[in-house]
Design a protein around this motif. Sequence first.
Motif, PDB file in Angstrom:
ATOM      1  N   ALA A  61       0.922  -0.849   0.332  1.00  0.00           N
ATOM      2  CA  ALA A  61      -0.089   0.007  -0.073  1.00  0.00           C
ATOM      3  C   ALA A  61       0.634   1.192  -0.328  1.00  0.00           C
ATOM      4  O   ALA A  61       1.489   1.411   0.749  1.00  0.00           O
ATOM      5  CB  ALA A  61      -1.019  -0.190   1.372  1.00  0.00           C
ATOM      6  N   VAL A  62       0.421   2.431  -0.677  1.00  0.00           N
ATOM      7  CA  VAL A  62       0.356   3.684  -1.368  1.00  0.00           C
ATOM      8  C   VAL A  62       0.711   3.806   0.823  1.00  0.00           C
ATOM      9  O   VAL A  62       1.641   5.163   0.999  1.00  0.00           O
ATOM     10  CB  VAL A  62       0.787   4.161  -1.882  1.00  0.00           C
ATOM     11  CG1 VAL A  62       1.442   3.864  -2.638  1.00  0.00           C
ATOM     12  CG2 VAL A  62      -1.124   4.524  -1.656  1.00  0.00           C
ATOM     13  N   ALA A  63      -0.364   4.261   1.332  1.00  0.00           N
ATOM     14  CA  ALA A  63      -1.245   4.202   2.296  1.00  0.00           C
ATOM     15  C   ALA A  63      -1.259   3.569   3.414  1.00  0.00           C
ATOM     16  O   ALA A  63      -2.580   2.635   2.377  1.00  0.00           O
ATOM     17  CB  ALA A  63      -2.076   6.454   2.000  1.00  0.00           C
ATOM     18  N   SER A  64      -1.726   3.635   4.867  1.00  0.00           N
ATOM     19  CA  SER A  64      -3.031   2.739   5.044  1.00  0.00           C
ATOM     20  C   SER A  64      -3.492   3.674   6.519  1.00  0.00           C
ATOM     21  O   SER A  64      -3.012   4.391   6.877  1.00  0.00           O
ATOM     22  CB  SER A  64      -2.686   1.765   5.642  1.00  0.00           C
ATOM     23  OG  SER A  64      -1.368   1.427   6.663  1.00  0.00           O
ATOM     24  N   GLN A  65      -4.869   3.353   6.673  1.00  0.00           N
ATOM     25  CA  GLN A  65      -5.000   4.268   8.310  1.00  0.00           C
ATOM     26  C   GLN A  65      -6.392   2.843   9.414  1.00  0.00           C
ATOM     27  O   GLN A  65      -6.219   2.130   8.009  1.00  0.00           O
ATOM     28  CB  GLN A  65      -6.080   5.204   7.835  1.00  0.00           C
ATOM     29  CG  GLN A  65      -5.922   6.089   7.500  1.00  0.00           C
ATOM     30  CD  GLN A  65      -6.171   7.031   6.773  1.00  0.00           C
ATOM     31  OE1 GLN A  65      -6.977   7.975   7.107  1.00  0.00           O
ATOM     32  NE2 GLN A  65      -6.060   8.322   5.556  1.00  0.00           N
ATOM     33  N   THR A  66      -6.140   2.964  10.453  1.00  0.00           N
ATOM     34  CA  THR A  66      -7.439   2.382  11.099  1.00  0.00           C
ATOM     35  C   THR A  66      -8.541   2.790  11.976  1.00  0.00           C
ATOM     36  O   THR A  66      -7.777   4.994  11.289  1.00  0.00           O
ATOM     37  CB  THR A  66      -6.406   1.699  12.293  1.00  0.00           C
ATOM     38  OG1 THR A  66      -6.226   2.367  12.861  1.00  0.00           O
ATOM     39  CG2 THR A  66      -5.391   0.907  11.365  1.00  0.00           C
ATOM     40  N   ALA A  67      -9.239   3.735  12.063  1.00  0.00           N
ATOM     41  CA  ALA A  67     -10.698   3.587  12.522  1.00  0.00           C
ATOM     42  C   ALA A  67     -11.100   3.520  12.971  1.00  0.00           C
ATOM     43  O   ALA A  67     -11.403   2.045  12.494  1.00  0.00           O
ATOM     44  CB  ALA A  67     -11.286   4.755  10.845  1.00  0.00           C
ATOM     45  N   PRO A  68     -11.757   3.549  14.067  1.00  0.00           N
ATOM     46  CA  PRO A  68     -13.257   2.578  15.225  1.00  0.00           C
ATOM     47  C   PRO A  68     -14.578   2.994  14.115  1.00  0.00           C
ATOM     48  O   PRO A  68     -14.198   3.995  13.418  1.00  0.00           O
ATOM     49  CB  PRO A  68     -13.283   3.386  16.372  1.00  0.00           C
ATOM     50  CG  PRO A  68     -12.852   5.635  15.321  1.00  0.00           C
ATOM     51  CD  PRO A  68     -11.636   4.630  14.352  1.00  0.00           C
ATOM     52  N   MET A  69     -14.794   1.437  13.830  1.00  0.00           N
ATOM     53  CA  MET A  69     -16.191   1.269  13.291  1.00  0.00           C
ATOM     54  C   MET A  69     -16.844   1.434  14.417  1.00  0.00           C
ATOM     55  O   MET A  69     -16.959   0.600  15.583  1.00  0.00           O
ATOM     56  CB  MET A  69     -16.288   0.034  12.945  1.00  0.00           C
ATOM     57  CG  MET A  69     -16.053  -0.103  11.319  1.00  0.00           C
ATOM     58  SD  MET A  69     -15.898  -1.497  10.547  1.00  0.00           S
ATOM     59  CE  MET A  69     -17.720  -1.002   9.799  1.00  0.00           C
ATOM     60  N   ARG A  70     -18.178   2.264  14.428  1.00  0.00           N
ATOM     61  CA  ARG A  70     -18.531   2.285  15.361  1.00  0.00           C
ATOM     62  C   ARG A  70     -20.426   2.557  14.475  1.00  0.00           C
ATOM     63  O   ARG A  70     -20.625   2.950  13.597  1.00  0.00           O
ATOM     64  CB  ARG A  70     -18.739   3.626  16.261  1.00  0.00           C
ATOM     65  CG  ARG A  70     -17.765   3.651  17.383  1.00  0.00           C
ATOM     66  CD  ARG A  70     -17.858   4.542  17.812  1.00  0.00           C
ATOM     67  NE  ARG A  70     -16.594   4.433  18.798  1.00  0.00           N
ATOM     68  CZ  ARG A  70     -15.601   5.410  18.386  1.00  0.00           C
ATOM     69  NH1 ARG A  70     -15.750   5.884  17.424  1.00  0.00           N
ATOM     70  NH2 ARG A  70     -15.082   5.219  19.662  1.00  0.00           N
ATOM     71  N   ASP A  71     -21.615   1.085  16.053  1.00  0.00           N
ATOM     72  CA  ASP A  71     -23.060   1.305  14.826  1.00  0.00           C
ATOM     73  C   ASP A  71     -22.696   0.725  13.267  1.00  0.00           C
ATOM     74  O   ASP A  71     -23.006   0.443  12.655  1.00  0.00           O
ATOM     75  CB  ASP A  71     -23.775   2.182  15.204  1.00  0.00           C
ATOM     76  CG  ASP A  71     -24.055   2.804  16.594  1.00  0.00           C
ATOM     77  OD1 ASP A  71     -24.127   1.261  17.069  1.00  0.00           O
ATOM     78  OD2 ASP A  71     -24.607   3.816  16.514  1.00  0.00           O
ATOM     79  N   GLY A  72     -21.624   0.233  12.937  1.00  0.00           N
ATOM     80  CA  GLY A  72     -20.784  -0.303  11.604  1.00  0.00           C
ATOM     81  C   GLY A  72     -21.001  -0.149  10.505  1.00  0.00           C
ATOM     82  O   GLY A  72     -21.287  -0.024   9.688  1.00  0.00           O
ATOM     83  N   LYS A  73     -20.194   1.273  11.434  1.00  0.00           N
ATOM     84  CA  LYS A  73     -19.936   2.428  10.371  1.00  0.00           C
ATOM     85  C   LYS A  73     -18.413   3.374  10.401  1.00  0.00           C
ATOM     86  O   LYS A  73     -18.276   3.244  12.005  1.00  0.00           O
ATOM     87  CB  LYS A  73     -20.960   3.794  10.293  1.00  0.00           C
ATOM     88  CG  LYS A  73     -22.726   3.418   9.482  1.00  0.00           C
ATOM     89  CD  LYS A  73     -23.078   4.183   9.060  1.00  0.00           C
ATOM     90  CE  LYS A  73     -24.477   4.148   9.378  1.00  0.00           C
ATOM     91  NZ  LYS A  73     -25.952   4.915   9.715  1.00  0.00           N
ATOM     92  N   ALA A  74     -18.096   3.890   9.047  1.00  0.00           N
ATOM     93  CA  ALA A  74     -16.612   4.092  10.108  1.00  0.00           C
ATOM     94  C   ALA A  74     -16.219   5.489   8.553  1.00  0.00           C
ATOM     95  O   ALA A  74     -17.250   5.418   7.500  1.00  0.00           O
ATOM     96  CB  ALA A  74     -15.633   3.098   9.697  1.00  0.00           C
ATOM     97  N   ARG A  75     -15.147   6.723   9.048  1.00  0.00           N
ATOM     98  CA  ARG A  75     -15.245   7.645   7.887  1.00  0.00           C
ATOM     99  C   ARG A  75     -14.097   7.883   8.007  1.00  0.00           C
ATOM    100  O   ARG A  75     -12.772   7.916   9.142  1.00  0.00           O
ATOM    101  CB  ARG A  75     -15.866   9.395   8.508  1.00  0.00           C
ATOM    102  CG  ARG A  75     -17.669   8.693   7.777  1.00  0.00           C
ATOM    103  CD  ARG A  75     -18.654  10.175   8.367  1.00  0.00           C
ATOM    104  NE  ARG A  75     -17.731  10.831   7.208  1.00  0.00           N
ATOM    105  CZ  ARG A  75     -18.807  10.726   6.046  1.00  0.00           C
ATOM    106  NH1 ARG A  75     -19.321  10.023   5.191  1.00  0.00           N
ATOM    107  NH2 ARG A  75     -18.381  11.444   5.330  1.00  0.00           N
ATOM    108  N   LEU A  76     -12.997   8.029   6.896  1.00  0.00           N
ATOM    109  CA  LEU A  76     -11.528   8.636   7.260  1.00  0.00           C
ATOM    110  C   LEU A  76     -11.398   9.423   5.862  1.00  0.00           C
ATOM    111  O   LEU A  76     -12.518   9.483   4.510  1.00  0.00           O
ATOM    112  CB  LEU A  76     -10.811   7.077   7.033  1.00  0.00           C
ATOM    113  CG  LEU A  76     -10.940   6.463   6.333  1.00  0.00           C
ATOM    114  CD1 LEU A  76     -10.457   6.297   4.613  1.00  0.00           C
ATOM    115  CD2 LEU A  76     -10.128   5.202   7.213  1.00  0.00           C
ATOM    116  N   VAL A  77     -10.168   9.999   6.144  1.00  0.00           N
ATOM    117  CA  VAL A  77     -10.283  11.123   5.143  1.00  0.00           C
ATOM    118  C   VAL A  77      -8.806  10.490   4.062  1.00  0.00           C
ATOM    119  O   VAL A  77      -7.341  10.625   5.269  1.00  0.00           O
ATOM    120  CB  VAL A  77      -9.808  12.397   4.851  1.00  0.00           C
ATOM    121  CG1 VAL A  77      -9.164  12.664   3.766  1.00  0.00           C
ATOM    122  CG2 VAL A  77     -11.737  12.623   5.001  1.00  0.00           C
TER     123      VAL A  77
END
Length: 145
Positions: A61-77
């Motif tokens: 990957a050229v970039a990677s991120q993690t994000a918390p999922m809440r209620d089956g959803k997540a958002r990131l940029v």
Amino acid sequence: MQLPALLSRPVVRALCTAVALAPFGALAADLSLSVADGPTAEATLYVALYNDAAGYADSKAVASQTAPMRDGKARLVFAGLAPGRYALRVFADENGNGKLDTNLMGMPTERYGFSNDAKGNRAPPSFEAAAISVDADLQTVIHLH
């Protein structure tokens, strides 16, 4: 003639470089990602961004991120991307072990997805199937399977 201290050669060089590179900064785009259909219990979303078929095939990957999922959803940029084609791979780590778990046949046992909601046939979809063009700010959605 002597330049004032403010306009010394290093400062002039830096200003010229900034002016020369300014148009390239203007070409950068933000890729906003929304992920849906994840687990209702808390989980961590892992996201990998690829900019070519070779990196995608080799999982580089050229970039990677993690994000918390809440209620089956997540958002990131992913901010400041150069114009081009990109593909995303995502999975929801439902048991907190930091990897996509699979069964004995190699099929994922945790929710996963790809950009374009691309699907593979007993394997991940190709880069071409998952690729999205990013030439301006873009919002996309991935639905987990």
